[in-house]
Each structure stands twice: as structure tokens, then as C-alpha cells.
Design an enzyme around this catalytic site. Structure first.
Site, PDB file in Angstrom:
ATOM      1  N   LYS A 189     -13.619  11.102  -2.785  1.00 33.26           N
ATOM      2  CA  LYS A 189     -14.773  10.756  -1.944  1.00 33.26           C
ATOM      3  C   LYS A 189     -16.059  10.791  -2.770  1.00 33.26           C
ATOM      4  O   LYS A 189     -16.883   9.859  -2.716  1.00 33.26           O
ATOM      5  CB  LYS A 189     -14.859  11.741  -0.781  1.00 33.26           C
ATOM      6  CG  LYS A 189     -15.865  11.371   0.278  1.00 33.26           C
ATOM      7  CD  LYS A 189     -15.767  12.355   1.445  1.00 33.26           C
ATOM      8  CE  LYS A 189     -14.403  12.256   2.114  1.00 33.26           C
ATOM      9  NZ  LYS A 189     -14.227  13.242   3.190  1.00 33.26           N
TER      10      LYS A 189
ATOM     11  N   ARG B 273     -19.223  17.373   3.263  1.00 32.96           N
ATOM     12  CA  ARG B 273     -17.829  16.929   3.400  1.00 32.96           C
ATOM     13  C   ARG B 273     -17.003  17.399   2.208  1.00 32.96           C
ATOM     14  O   ARG B 273     -17.503  17.510   1.082  1.00 32.96           O
ATOM     15  CB  ARG B 273     -17.751  15.401   3.479  1.00 32.96           C
ATOM     16  CG  ARG B 273     -18.353  14.778   4.726  1.00 32.96           C
ATOM     17  CD  ARG B 273     -18.159  13.260   4.702  1.00 32.96           C
ATOM     18  NE  ARG B 273     -18.473  12.648   5.992  1.00 32.96           N
ATOM     19  CZ  ARG B 273     -19.652  12.137   6.301  1.00 32.96           C
ATOM     20  NH1 ARG B 273     -20.632  12.192   5.439  1.00 32.96           N
ATOM     21  NH2 ARG B 273     -19.860  11.601   7.491  1.00 32.96           N
TER      22      ARG B 273
ATOM     23  N   GLN C 222     -24.638  15.198   1.291  1.00 38.88           N
ATOM     24  CA  GLN C 222     -25.283  13.891   1.367  1.00 38.88           C
ATOM     25  C   GLN C 222     -26.346  13.887   2.463  1.00 38.88           C
ATOM     26  O   GLN C 222     -26.100  14.360   3.582  1.00 38.88           O
ATOM     27  CB  GLN C 222     -24.231  12.817   1.661  1.00 38.88           C
ATOM     28  CG  GLN C 222     -24.754  11.405   1.635  1.00 38.88           C
ATOM     29  CD  GLN C 222     -23.620  10.394   1.852  1.00 38.88           C
ATOM     30  OE1 GLN C 222     -22.606  10.706   2.476  1.00 38.88           O
ATOM     31  NE2 GLN C 222     -23.799   9.186   1.339  1.00 38.88           N
TER      32      GLN C 222
ATOM     33  N   ARG D 231     -13.035   3.931   0.952  1.00 38.97           N
ATOM     34  CA  ARG D 231     -11.773   4.372   0.348  1.00 38.97           C
ATOM     35  C   ARG D 231     -10.767   3.231   0.440  1.00 38.97           C
ATOM     36  O   ARG D 231     -10.887   2.355   1.298  1.00 38.97           O
ATOM     37  CB  ARG D 231     -11.233   5.608   1.079  1.00 38.97           C
ATOM     38  CG  ARG D 231     -10.925   5.374   2.546  1.00 38.97           C
ATOM     39  CD  ARG D 231     -10.351   6.619   3.204  1.00 38.97           C
ATOM     40  NE  ARG D 231     -11.337   7.654   3.349  1.00 38.97           N
ATOM     41  CZ  ARG D 231     -12.144   7.795   4.403  1.00 38.97           C
ATOM     42  NH1 ARG D 231     -12.087   6.925   5.404  1.00 38.97           N
ATOM     43  NH2 ARG D 231     -13.014   8.767   4.459  1.00 38.97           N
TER      44      ARG D 231
ATOM     45  N   HIS E  87      26.078  -9.610   9.905  1.00 36.50           N
ATOM     46  CA  HIS E  87      27.350  -8.934   9.654  1.00 36.50           C
ATOM     47  C   HIS E  87      27.759  -7.955  10.729  1.00 36.50           C
ATOM     48  O   HIS E  87      28.865  -8.023  11.267  1.00 36.50           O
ATOM     49  CB  HIS E  87      27.282  -8.198   8.300  1.00 36.50           C
ATOM     50  CG  HIS E  87      28.378  -7.215   8.123  1.00 36.50           C
ATOM     51  ND1 HIS E  87      28.234  -5.876   8.439  1.00 36.50           N
ATOM     52  CD2 HIS E  87      29.651  -7.360   7.716  1.00 36.50           C
ATOM     53  CE1 HIS E  87      29.369  -5.251   8.205  1.00 36.50           C
ATOM     54  NE2 HIS E  87      30.246  -6.123   7.761  1.00 36.50           N
TER      55      HIS E  87
END
Length: 894
Positions: free
Chosen positions: A22, A115, A181, A309, A847
């Protein structure tokens, strides 16, 4: 310290060991100029130093090594203990100082999202998304340090431990970085996939959008708008009722609020914003070179990217040659046609791709009309539909192989985008007629005029002569000469089989269709056809199953032989040696040798030439003999087969007598009598072409193994069996002395790919754009809650379900119904032990269906996920007439 904290602008994809997947993605996007909110990463080095302050983690890791993914209670206890312990471990002062220094430079007054970012996260082959925790709207020093500590501890949540155990990740080797962040406070947020995650279509950008923070969407609290963009056009828009949203609080944290009534059905993004976001998504995809799962938000009229990601759930694309302006190419799974959908090694795929006679610049080449994807082979049938009759006939033909496959192809080729851009194929009609015309004419001749009694002796003689010639052609050859001869033999095999052998079973199929239609017209039903299918004459696969029963009967009087069978052995030679030392071993060994002479080149999944044959490894055969002994009485298999033949003859006599009593009865009886004779004999030859193919596969496999042994002795290959991780062309170059740099890493990468491919479920039909075409099943008369499939062998039976994923693990008992992912001739030995059959793939003419009808077993095929939906030991009702399975009682509830 730089080793403990890195700002986004100092991070790129090479930083993954320090900042996890990440963090590396956020740094990569920041450096690429994408609109990413600023921030920093607390590195894995900080995590390692933090852990080193614990004296107990060594013991905890030892306990984690023994954890199995399904041990949920043990995981819960151990995970809770580790997390509680880590919440007490002090954070070293220099790490705390480094974190606070970056935080102050970034802005003390800002709110942050904190995170986790694991080193095994957001990789192309595995996504750890959601395994660790996330904390939003974090404000102030105390909240920040607490959130970071909790992120470190969240590497040991129950779901994270279970996920690593399931995917065989070393708990010690996965380290954690923490992403810090700056938060934006969005009006709208959501998720964008640069490929449709449902259909797999690579050209479709799929956007989910809802009001407020994206956590409401990710956690499933709210339905989102869905927008889809393809080729610069907004092709679909579904506006959801959005009852609530999650917003940030000024003092930190979040709150969930109900939306006003007039806001709930308002479109979250305007159309121009949708197009802008889709363009941004495709730009990010282009940067990474792969399709992306992107978290985004809209704040004050500007889009921000908070995560990207790889999408790991998409089935790999099949690489096919397309021209500009072409329609999407449509690709069929060869494994579904051959009732073997497992992933194959490169040599197995190369063998099959060389075998296809069309689209080849030379006999020894791989067909350009084939493609490998996810370890499976797909056949490109697009050009065929330049012929208008093929658009009607081919889907119908496919439905006999697999109903959903036929339905999917039929639906797709009617799309305007397909029909409008089908490439013109000059000469195609002439080529098809030139190849198929003589085969069809021969089949019609055998249907109407040739003596049915001469068919079986001719086909058996043809196969014996052909295989003797192929063996002679390979004798004495080695190195490049042998590899080239193998390529030539494979490259001509299918064409010769079609031209020389297929007219026989094709005439049987024609007679079957005529009998069905005439019975419906003349007597009002076709029920007699079910009985006429029993115990067909000369079916080589049925005879193989009967010989398995003979082996079981040969072993019954001798306890020591039975013990050897139940114990099993890895190699036939060992098993034969062991037989010499026990009572009855000589007699059983002689019968075993007779069987191996005729059928030793077969095995489950036999179209994959890399699989060990019964003559090499009896472990997949011995359980079938054991199941037979436990579920079938001595001689019962031969008696039932003989009874089936008597039933068919009796049904034929009664049917002809009924017809004789009708107007023009002499003509009807004569015509029907001819059709029945052809049907009983020629349909019995249906398995002979495959039998011949496996005879030749056996010869070729021996040659490939010998080449592998020689290359391993020279030190070119690390191991003999590594030859199966090459293609035929690569093997030819190695045998000529051309050894590429990096051969061992290439082989290792292919082995890792195979393990990944084995976990994938291949689609029946897909397009060159990655779209998976599922088709629709016709309406069926079935009880509520029943699992619907295709009825292929009439009859109703109730019994205990026995889920068999691999024949070597089969332990069928008397009266049990076999539930299998698929069956090919290598599974036939189990048919005598079952009273019914359920398969995940297949159709009327595959089959398992043909053999089930011949044995008189009710059967339903094409139930996706049957081996998971039906549990081992469930009591079920199988209706092979109407095509459903109903679970009557779950195992464990009785």
C-alpha cells in the site's frame, strides 16, 4: 531517522520491503504526479525494532507456524493474546521521535487516515486488502501513536492470521508498515475497477460511488451507484438508494448519519465527473501496466486517489492475435470439452496446442487458434462464425458438450458488436467442406449401407497398426530427431483420427438422433432410447471398467492382496514386487499385467500428457479396485452389464414388433432395425479415438521423460521432471544445445504460476477482452431449493452423497452417489461403485454422461460448484430425468 519514516515523495515501487504494498503504491503514484493526498510511512524497520522489544514474540511465532486456516477458535485465542501483548510493548523513543517529526512537517492540525501496509499486500498474485485495520480522522499526537500501535497489532487479527495460513505465507516473513495520510473530507467517494470485476471485461471501467467517506461502501453499510464506461462512452448507470453516509467529526473519529429523503436517490457523480474519473483510472492502469482496484474521493470539485492495487480476482487474459477493427474473439475452454478442467503444466498445453490441426504454419507448430490462460487451453472459434450456418449449428453442437457453453456462445455471437466486425474469411467455406465433407459422407455410408459387424474389428485393427507404426517411428531416435518426430506425430494425430475413425461414432450419433425423432413421430415417445443405450457393444472404456471389476474379484479371496491394494504404492514396480511375496499375488499380478498392457497408458486427467500414467503410478487406480470390492458383489459388474445388453435386445425386439403392427410397419421395422444395429455398434466405438490418442500419448510421454532424463544427466535441467515445464519448441532448442540464460528461474516461476493457476476456476467461454460468458440454463421443472443442471441419464435415485475431488481419494460405499468436478475415462473405474453421478461440467454427449447411460446410472451434469454445495455425507435426491439434485438431509443432522 530515515530508516523509520519515509515521506511519500521519497517512495517508489522499489520501496516495497520498507513500506509494504500500500505504501509503495502511494509513493509510486505521488512520484508519477497522480492526485494523492500527502503523507508518510512508518517503515517495516520500525515495526521490526518495535517487535524486538518483546521477549514473548518468538514463542508466539512458533505457535503460529502450527496454525491451520480452519482452526478458528485456536486462531481467535492466539490472535487476541498477541494483540493484547503488543499493546503493552513500549514504542522506542527514537521511533516515536521520527514519527512525530514527519507528522509535524506534514501538518499537526490536519486529520489523518492511518492504515496498515503489509509487505505481502497488494501483490499481483495476492491481495491482503482488509486483513489489517484502518483508523480515520486521527488528530493529535496521542491519537496518532495509538492508531499506529493498533495497526502493528492488527497484523495478528483473526482474519489476517487465517488468510496467511490459507495462502501459506510465513507469519515471520510478513512485516508491517503504517501509512499516515492526510485526510480529505469528501462529498463523494468510492471504488473504481479498471476492468469489470464481475464479467472480467478488460475494457470496462466500473465505478461504485456513494456520499461521504468510502468506509460505508467498503463495509457494506450502503448501496452505491454503479457507473460503467467503455471506450469513452458511459454504457451503464444504476442509481442506488443511499440511506446513510459516514462523515468525519471535527474532534476526530467518524459518525454515521441518515441521509435526507431527497438526497437518497440523487446521482452521486455527474456524468462529466464519471468520464473524468474513468480517464484517470485508465491513466493509472497504464502506469502500472495492469488492471487496478482504486479507492478515490471527490472533495471541493477535485478527485483524489487514496489507494490503488492490482485486481487479483480476474481470470488471466488469453493472448490471441487480433487485427484493428476486429470483433472481440470468442474462446472455448478445451478442458470443459474434454471433461478435465485442472490447470496443466506448459508441456501439457504445448502438446494440445500442437495437436489442433487448424491455424498452423507447419505440422510441428502450435496452432495460432489456441491460447493458454491460467494453465488451461482455450480455442479461438471466432473465424468459424464468418459462416452464417455456423452461427446456428455450432451453439447447438456445443450444447451437447455443455449446455451453458452452448448457451453462452449462442448469446454472444448474436451481439451486434460481434456480427458487425467478424473478419471476412475467404476460402473458409471450402476448407471446412473439404475437411468435414468426406467425414460426413463416410458416416452417412456407414449409417445406411456398411455392415455394422465389420466396424469393431476394423477399428481395433486400425489402432493396433497405427500405434505399432508410431512406436517404430520413434525407436532408436534421441535428441532433436526424437523431439521433432514427436512434434510431427502430435501434429498429425487429430487430423488422422477425424478422417479415419470419427465416421464410425458419427454414424452412431446420426442413428441416435434419427431413432429419437422417429420414435417421437411413430409411437409418441422416445423412452426406449434410454434402454437401447445400455451395455453398448465394444465400448473400450466400458470394458476397462469391467476389467477393474475382474481385478477386484481376483483379489477378494486373498487378504494380503487386499491389504496391499488398500495400502497402495507410489510405483507400479514396487507394487508388483510386493505382490510376489503374498498369497494370491501371482494370480492377481498376472491379471494386473493384462490390464496394464491394454490400459496402462491411461489415468485421470489423461489429456494432460504430464500426468503419470497407471503403468507408472497405480495410486489413482487402486482405490477404485478397493471401492469396487466394498460396494459390488463378486461377479455383479459382469452380470449387470450382461443384463443391460439383454434389456437392450429385449427393448429392440419389442419396439420392432410394435412398429410392425403399424401402417407400413414392415418398412418402419426394417429402417428402425437398421438404425438400432448401427447405434448399438457404432456408438460403442465412440471411445476408440480417445483410446488411440492415449496410446500415442503414452509413447510420446515415454520419449519426453527420456529426453528429460538425458538433459538432467547433462546438467541442463535440474530434475528429469522439469522437462514438463517446457514447451515442445523449448525442449527442441535445449536438445540442440541452445540453453537460455535464466533457465532455472524460469522453471521456478512456472512452478509458482501452476500453483496459483490451480486455485482458479476456468470459465467455459471467454472473450479476448477477458469477458466471461456464462450463458443461461433453460427453464426446468424442479422443487424449490434444488440445484439445477443438465439431465443426461434418466432415472431418480436417493442416497448418500460422496464428494470425490480426485480418484485416488475415492472411498465409495454401496448405494452412494458420486459428486465429482468432472470425469474422464480415467474415472470410469469408479462408475460401477456408484448408484448415481453428479458433475460440475459436461453435457449430453460428454464422457461421463455416455458411460452413465450405458451403465444405467441416473446422472446430472453442469451444476457449478456442486462439490462445495453438496457436502460429503449429505442425503440427496438425484433426478436424472428432470435435471436436478435436492439435498434432503445435511450430514451431521441425522
Amino acid at each position: 531517522m530515515d530508516t523509520y519514516v519515509l515521506d511519500f515523495h521519497r517512495i517508489d515501487k522499489s520501496s516495497l520491503p520498507l513500506v509494504g504494498g500500500k505504501g509503495a503504491n502511494l509513493g509510486e503514484m505521488t512520484q508519477a504526479g497522480f492526485p494523492v493526498p500527502p503523507g508518510f510511512c512508518v517503515t517495516t524497520e520500525a515495526y521490526r525494532v518495535f517487535l524486538s522489544g518483546s521477549e514473548q514474540m518468538g514463542d508466539y511465532f512458533r505457535q503460529l507456524e502450527d496454525i491451520q486456516a480452519e482452526q478458528l477458535e485456536r486462531i481467535a485465542v492466539l490472535g487476541s493474546a498477541i494483540r493484547e501483548h503488543l499493546n503493552q510493548v513500549p514504542i522506542p523513543v527514537d521511533i516515536k521521535d521520527a514519527i512525530l517529526g514527519s507528522w509535524m512537517r506534514s501538518g499537526q492540525e490536519a486529520a489523518y487516515a492511518v492504515r496498515s501496509s503489509a509487505t505481502a499486500e497488494d501483490l499481483p498474485t495476492a491481495s491482503f486488502a482488509g486483513q489489517q485495520d484502518t483508523y480515520l480522522n486521527v488528530r493529535g499526537e496521542e491519537q496518532l501513536m495509538q492508531a499506529i500501535r493498533r495497526c502493528w497489532a492488527s497484523l495478528f487479527t483473526d482474519r489476517a492470521i487465517s488468510y496467511r495460513a490459507k495462502n501459506h505465507f510465513d507469519h515471520r516473513a510478513v512485516h508491517l508498515s503504517v501509512v499516515v495520510q492526510q485526510m480529505v473530507f469528501p462529498e463523494v467517494s468510492g471504488i473504481m475497477f479498471t476492468a469489470d470485476p464481475i464479467s472480467g471485461h478488460r475494457g470496462t471501467v466500473s465505478i461504485d460511488a456513494s456520499f461521504g467517506l468510502g468506509e460505508a461502501l467498503v463495509s457494506g453499510l450502503v448501496s452505491a451507484d454503479l457507473y460503467q464506461v467503455r471506450a469513452g462512452t458511459l454504457i451503464d448507470k444504476k442509481i442506488a438508494r443511499k440511506k446513510l453516509a459516514i462523515y468525519s467529526l471535527p474532534e476526530g473519529g467518524t459518525v454515521t448519519r441518515d441521509l435526507p429523503e431527497d438526497e437518497q436517490e440523487r446521482q452521486a457523480l455527474a456524468d462529466p465527473q464519471i468520464m473524468e474519473l474513468a480517464t484517470l483510472g485508465n491513466t493509472i492502469k497504464g502506469h502500472y501496466g495492469s488492471d487496478q482496484d482504486i479507492e478515490w474521493c471527490l472533495a471541493q470539485g477535485r478527485f483524489y486517489i487514496v489507494q490503488s492495487r492490482p485486481i487479483t480476482s480476474l481470470y488471466p487474459l488469453a493472448e490471441v492475435h487480433t487485427e484493428p477493427g476486429d470483433c472481440p474473439h470468442v474462446l472455448l475452454s478445451f478442458g470443459h470439452q474434454q471433461m478435465m478442467t485442472d490447470a496443466m503444466k506448459p508441456m501439457g498445453l504445448s502438446n494440445l496446442r500442437t495437436m489442433l490441426p487448424a491455424g498452423k504454419p507447419s505440422v510441428r507448430s502450435e496452432s495460432t487458434l489456441t491460447a493458454a490462460a491460467g494453465g488451461r487451453m482455450f480455442v479461438d472459434i471466432t473465424k468459424l462464425f464468418a459462416l452464417k450456418p455456423a452461427r446456428k449449428l455450432f451453439p447447438r453442437l456445443l450444447s451437447g458438450i455443455d449446455e451453458m457453453m452452448g448457451s453462452g456462445v449462442g448469446e454472444f455471437i448474436q451481439r451486434e458488436e460481434f456480427i458487425r466486425h467478424i473478419p471476412f474469411q475467404p476460402g473458409l467455406k471450402k476448407d471446412v467442406l473439404g475437411f468435414m465433407g468426406p467425414i460426413v459422407l463416410k458416416a452417412i455410408w456407414k449409417l445406411l449401407f456398411a455392415s455394422p459387424n465389420k466396424a469393431l474389428p476394423y477399428v481395433e485393427s486400425y489402432i493396433q497398426t497405427a500405434i505399432a507404426q508410431r512406436r517404430s517411428d520413434l525407436d532408436g531416435l534421441t535428441g532433436p530427431e526424437r523431439v521433432m518426430r514427436i512434434q510431427e506425430q502430435i501434429g498429425t494425430l487429430l487430423r488422422r483420427m477425424f478422417q479415419d475413425l470419427m465416421p464410425y461414432p458419427m454414424s452412431g450419433l446420426m442413428s441416435s438422433r434419427l431413432i429419437k425423432n422417429l420414435l417421437q413421430r411413430w409411437i409418441g415417445d422416445d423412452e426406449a432410447l434410454h434402454v437401447l443405450n445400455k451395455s453398448l457393444i465394444g465400448n473400450v472404456t466400458s470394458e476397462m471398467g469391467l476389467m477393474i471389476g475382474d481385478l477386484a474379484d481376483q483379489a477378494r479371496p486373498y487378504p494380503q492382496v487386499i491389504e496391499l491394494i488398500r495400502r497402495g504404492s507410489g510405483h507400479t514396480q514396487q507394487f508388483r514386487e510386493q505382490l510376489r511375496g503374498v498369497e494370491g499375488g501371482r494370480e492377481f499380478g498376472e491379471a494386473w499385467d493384462r490390464f496394464m498392457t491394454l490400459y496402462g497408458m491411461r489415468c485421470p486427467g489423461e489429456i494432460d500428457i504430464t500426468r503419470p500414467r497407471w503403468r507408472e503410478d497405480p495410486s489413482t487406480l487402486l482405490p477404485s479396485i478397493d471401492s469396487h470390492m466394498r460396494s459390488v458383489q463378486p461377479g455383479e459388474h459382469r452380470a449387470k452389464f450382461a443384463q443391460g445388453a439383454d434389456d437392450a435386445e429385449h427393448a429392440a425386439r419389442e419396439l420392432l414388433e410394435r412398429l410392425r403392427r403399424q401402417p407400413l410397419g414392415w418398412f418402419k421395422a426394417k429402417l428402425m432395425g437398421r438404425l438400432i444395429r448401427v447405434f448399438r455398434v457404432q456408438m460403442g466405438l465412440r471411445e476408440h479415438p480417445k483410446y488411440m490418442m492415449m496410446q500415442q500419448f503414452g509413447l510420446i510421454r515415454e520419449g519426453l521423460r527420456e529426453e528429460g532424463r538425458l538433459l538432467a544427466e547433462k546438467g541442463v535441467l535440474p530434475r528429469e521432471e522439469d522437462v514438463f515445464f517446457l514447451t515442445l519448441d523449448e525442449l527442441l532448442k535445449l536438445s540442440e544445445g541452445s540453453v537460455p540464460d535464466g533457465l532455472e528461474p524460469l522453471l521456478e516461476a512456472r512452478k509458482q504460476d501452476l500453483e496459483r493457476f490451480r486455485k482458479l476456476t476456468p470459465p467455459r467461454v471467454m472473450t479476448s477482452e477477458g469477458e466471461i460468458i456464462t450463458g443461461k440454463r433453460r427453464q426446468q421443472d424442479a422443487p424449490a431449493g434444488a440445484l439445477l443442471g443438465t439431465p443426461v441419464s434418466a432415472g431418480v435415485v436417493e442416497g448418500i452423497a460422496r464428494v470425490v475431488l480426485r480418484p485416488e481419494e475415492a472411498k465409495l460405499n454401496k448405494g452412494e452417489i458420486m459428486i465429482a468436478p468432472f470425469t474422464d475415462p480415467g474415472w470410469t473405474p469408479l462408475f460401477h461403485s456408484a448408484v448415481g453421478l453428479v458433475m460440475e461440467v459436461g453435457g449430453l454427449m460428454t464422457h461421463g454422461a455416455v458411460v452413465a447411460r450405458e451403465y444405467g446410472l441416473p446422472a446430472v451434469v453442469g451444476i457449478d460448484g456442486a462439490t462445495g454445495l453438496i457436502r460429503d455425507g449429505d442425503r440427496i435426491r438425484l433426478d436424472g430425468t428432470r435435471g436436478y439434485v435436492l439435498v434432503l438431509e445435511r450430514s451431521g443432522e441425522r
